[in-house]
Design an enzyme around this catalytic site. Structure first.
Site, PDB file in Angstrom:
ATOM      1  N   CYS A 146       0.818  -1.230   0.000  1.00  0.00           N
ATOM      2  CA  CYS A 146       0.000   0.000   0.000  1.00  0.00           C
ATOM      3  C   CYS A 146       0.843   1.268   0.000  1.00  0.00           C
ATOM      4  CB  CYS A 146      -0.912   0.011   1.214  1.00  0.00           C
ATOM      5  SG  CYS A 146      -1.966  -1.434   1.270  1.00  0.00           S
TER       6      CYS A 146
ATOM      7  N   HIS B  98      -3.487   6.853   2.776  1.00  0.00           N
ATOM      8  CA  HIS B  98      -3.872   5.554   2.219  1.00  0.00           C
ATOM      9  C   HIS B  98      -5.236   5.184   2.792  1.00  0.00           C
ATOM     10  CE1 HIS B  98      -4.082   1.479   1.065  1.00  0.00           C
ATOM     11  NE2 HIS B  98      -3.792   0.984   2.261  1.00  0.00           N
TER      12      HIS B  98
ATOM     13  N   ASN C  53     -10.047  -0.670   0.021  1.00  0.00           N
ATOM     14  CA  ASN C  53      -8.589  -0.553   0.041  1.00  0.00           C
ATOM     15  C   ASN C  53      -8.040  -1.010  -1.313  1.00  0.00           C
ATOM     16  OD1 ASN C  53      -5.848  -0.877   0.390  1.00  0.00           O
ATOM     17  ND2 ASN C  53      -5.991  -1.940   2.347  1.00  0.00           N
TER      18      ASN C  53
HETATM   19  N1  ACO Z   1     -17.921  -9.524   9.263  1.00  0.00           N
HETATM   20  C1  ACO Z   1     -18.314  -9.776  10.534  1.00  0.00           C
HETATM   21  N2  ACO Z   1     -17.454 -10.090  11.505  1.00  0.00           N
HETATM   22  C2  ACO Z   1     -16.148 -10.122  11.213  1.00  0.00           C
HETATM   23  C3  ACO Z   1     -15.670  -9.867   9.903  1.00  0.00           C
HETATM   24  C4  ACO Z   1     -16.605  -9.553   8.900  1.00  0.00           C
HETATM   25  N3  ACO Z   1     -16.260  -9.280   7.639  1.00  0.00           N
HETATM   26  N4  ACO Z   1     -14.324  -9.959   9.897  1.00  0.00           N
HETATM   27  C5  ACO Z   1     -13.955 -10.276  11.153  1.00  0.00           C
HETATM   28  N5  ACO Z   1     -15.057 -10.388  11.946  1.00  0.00           N
HETATM   29  C6  ACO Z   1     -15.110 -10.717  13.368  1.00  0.00           C
HETATM   30  C7  ACO Z   1     -13.893 -11.476  13.849  1.00  0.00           C
HETATM   31  O1  ACO Z   1     -14.045 -12.851  13.630  1.00  0.00           O
HETATM   32  C8  ACO Z   1     -13.858 -11.119  15.313  1.00  0.00           C
HETATM   33  O2  ACO Z   1     -14.782 -11.928  15.992  1.00  0.00           O
HETATM   34  P1  ACO Z   1     -14.469 -12.482  17.481  1.00  0.00           P
HETATM   35  O3  ACO Z   1     -14.342 -11.262  18.342  1.00  0.00           O
HETATM   36  O4  ACO Z   1     -15.664 -13.329  17.792  1.00  0.00           O
HETATM   37  O5  ACO Z   1     -13.194 -13.259  17.368  1.00  0.00           O
HETATM   38  C9  ACO Z   1     -14.387  -9.688  15.363  1.00  0.00           C
HETATM   39  O6  ACO Z   1     -15.090  -9.490  14.116  1.00  0.00           O
HETATM   40  C10 ACO Z   1     -13.296  -8.649  15.497  1.00  0.00           C
HETATM   41  O7  ACO Z   1     -12.257  -8.925  14.556  1.00  0.00           O
HETATM   42  P2  ACO Z   1     -10.955  -8.037  14.445  1.00  0.00           P
HETATM   43  O8  ACO Z   1     -10.054  -8.623  13.413  1.00  0.00           O
HETATM   44  O9  ACO Z   1     -10.401  -7.810  15.818  1.00  0.00           O
HETATM   45  O10 ACO Z   1     -11.600  -6.658  13.901  1.00  0.00           O
HETATM   46  P3  ACO Z   1     -10.944  -5.257  13.735  1.00  0.00           P
HETATM   47  O11 ACO Z   1     -11.701  -4.266  14.488  1.00  0.00           O
HETATM   48  O12 ACO Z   1      -9.446  -5.303  13.933  1.00  0.00           O
HETATM   49  O13 ACO Z   1     -11.217  -4.961  12.188  1.00  0.00           O
HETATM   50  C11 ACO Z   1      -9.961  -4.917  10.133  1.00  0.00           C
HETATM   51  C12 ACO Z   1     -10.653  -5.773  11.192  1.00  0.00           C
HETATM   52  C13 ACO Z   1     -11.028  -4.078   9.473  1.00  0.00           C
HETATM   53  C14 ACO Z   1      -9.291  -5.834   9.113  1.00  0.00           C
HETATM   54  C15 ACO Z   1      -8.920  -4.002  10.793  1.00  0.00           C
HETATM   55  O14 ACO Z   1      -8.130  -4.751  11.686  1.00  0.00           O
HETATM   56  C16 ACO Z   1      -8.005  -3.296   9.828  1.00  0.00           C
HETATM   57  O15 ACO Z   1      -8.413  -2.407   9.106  1.00  0.00           O
HETATM   58  N6  ACO Z   1      -6.682  -3.613   9.842  1.00  0.00           N
HETATM   59  C17 ACO Z   1      -5.639  -2.858   9.147  1.00  0.00           C
HETATM   60  C18 ACO Z   1      -5.630  -3.102   7.686  1.00  0.00           C
HETATM   61  C19 ACO Z   1      -4.442  -2.377   7.071  1.00  0.00           C
HETATM   62  O16 ACO Z   1      -4.192  -1.220   7.325  1.00  0.00           O
HETATM   63  N7  ACO Z   1      -3.653  -3.106   6.272  1.00  0.00           N
HETATM   64  C20 ACO Z   1      -2.476  -2.528   5.697  1.00  0.00           C
HETATM   65  C21 ACO Z   1      -2.699  -2.063   4.357  1.00  0.00           C
HETATM   66  S1  ACO Z   1      -3.278  -3.333   3.264  1.00  0.00           S
HETATM   67  C22 ACO Z   1      -1.990  -3.724   2.119  1.00  0.00           C
HETATM   68  O17 ACO Z   1      -0.837  -3.431   2.310  1.00  0.00           O
HETATM   69  C23 ACO Z   1      -2.401  -4.526   0.876  1.00  0.00           C
END
Ligand code: ACO
Length: 326
Positions: A113, A253, A283
């Site tokens: 990214c 980003h 993204n």
């Molecule tokens: N729908 C419903 N529930 C979901 C989903 C979904 N799509 N995805 C995960 N959950 C659930 C999980 O199973 C978890 O359940 P649990 O508590 O029972 O275990 C709960 O939701 C929370 O999951 P987390 O992974 O802790 O959720 P979080 O708030 O961290 O959000 C996300 C996830 C959106 C992916 C976030 O962590 C994020 O944006 N991360 C950073 C991404 C990023 O910046 N990446 C770098 C750039 S990408 C690149 O370089 C290509």
């Protein structure tokens, strides 16, 4: 002083829209969860026949048109991508052929990214040392072809698109003021596509194990991203003796609205000084910053002499910023 100036921008996103409500039919998720946790409402999906170079080509044509230039006026093409057309040759070379940019050298950069800002930093250095005069820098991705549509933790995040900028050597105060690039390879496994390379060459086994899809430890990545981006933007402004109030626009980003808000809060910037379009595109990795930049240019959000700050964080891990006096 020799500087590089962005003289034109362009972008392209595929027509097909996949809304959160469509994803509800594919995996166990909800529009509410996706909107609250990420800010994303819909994303664009490339056609089966479209490759990353096709998206890059459309974005580049738009930038060339805005600049009033022909492809032969470009002497270097850099494409930032992690979803290139094929391992060899570079997507930049395929783009060069499509554009018929006969005078250019061409290569790709892989910094996930952060790729577009990494590519800008390379282009800026080439211009400052006199190696090149007019450089086409593109961020282009088709992440949805590397997405596991059974994995709700990743498939809700990604979209396809491309953005381009043309940099030209110029004398004077305006242009790219500074770029910063950083990496921490010790966290490479937070975000990676394990299969299809020399470590796990494509085989029936790698396909059965779905190693050709993007894997991400989202929550861990989130925490590092917030911390890292907050210090990156503060550091960038401090080193350039600028106060946050002097910034006209932050172009981050577009991974997650909560990450963007945390960075804006750290600088005390109101959200009307921040470009956000992830609700429409998701993204798009290396394409997100140049698409957002192009939209800001085309909607008149950037004026001459404005200070704008680009920042990104992604797989590698990598992170990067570019401060520009427009
Ligand atoms: N729908 C419903 N529930 C979901 C989903 C979904 N799509 N995805 C995960 N959950 C659930 C999980 O199973 C978890 O359940 P649990 O508590 O029972 O275990 C709960 O939701 C929370 O999951 P987390 O992974 O802790 O959720 P979080 O708030 O961290 O959000 C996300 C996830 C959106 C992916 C976030 O962590 C994020 O944006 N991360 C950073 C991404 C990023 O910046 N990446 C770098 C750039 S990408 C690149 O370089 C290509």
């Amino acid at each position: 002083m020799l500087r590089s100036k962005i003289i034109a921008t362009g972008s392209y996103t595929p027509e097909r829209i996949l809304a959160n409500s469509d994803l509800e039919k594919i995996v166990d998720t909800s529009d509410e969860w996706i909107t609250e946790r990420t800010g994303i409402r819909e994303r664009r999906i490339a056609r089966k026949s479209e490759a990353t170079s096709d998206l890059a080509y459309e974005a580049s044509k738009n930038a060339l048109k805005q600049a009033g230039l022909k492809a032969k006026d470009i002497d270097l093409i850099i494409v930032a991508t992690v979803t290139g057309d094929m391992p060899v040759p570079s997507t930049a070379c395929i783009l060069q052929d499509k554009l018929d940019a006969k005078m250019a050298a061409a290569f790709d950069i892989n910094a996930a990214c952060s790729g577009f800002i990494y590519a800008l930093s390379v282009a800026d250095a080439y211009i400052k040392n006199g190696m090149h005069k007019r450089i086409l820098v593109v961020g282009a991705e088709i992440l949805t072809k590397f997405t596991d549509w059974e994995d709700r933790t990743t498939c809700i995040l990604f979209g396809d698109g491309a953005g381009a900028a043309i940099l030209e050597a110029t004398d004077g105060e305006r242009g790219i003021i500074s770029t910063k690039i950083h990496s921490d390879g010790s966290m490479w496994n937070l975000l990676h596509t394990p299969g299809g390379g020399s470590k796990h060459p494509t085989s029936k086994e790698t396909i059965n194990k779905k190693l050709h899809f993007i894997k991400m430890k989202g929550n861990e990545t989130f925490k590092v991203a917030v911390r890292t981006l907050e210090s990156l933007v503060v550091e960038t402004l401090r080193e350039n003796k600028l106060k946050p109030s002097q910034l006209s626009l932050l172009i981050p980003h577009q991974a997650n609205l909560r990450i963007i808000q945390a960075t804006a809060n750290r600088l005390g910037l109101p959200m009307d000084k921040v470009v956000v379009n992830l609700e429409r595109y998701g993204n798009t990795s290396a394409a997100s910053v140049p698409i957002a930049l192009d939209e800001a240019v085309r909607t008149g959000r950037i004026k001459e002499d404005d200070y704008i700050l680009l920042e990104a964080f992604g797989g590698g891990l990598t992170w990067a910023s570019a401060l520009i006096k427009w």
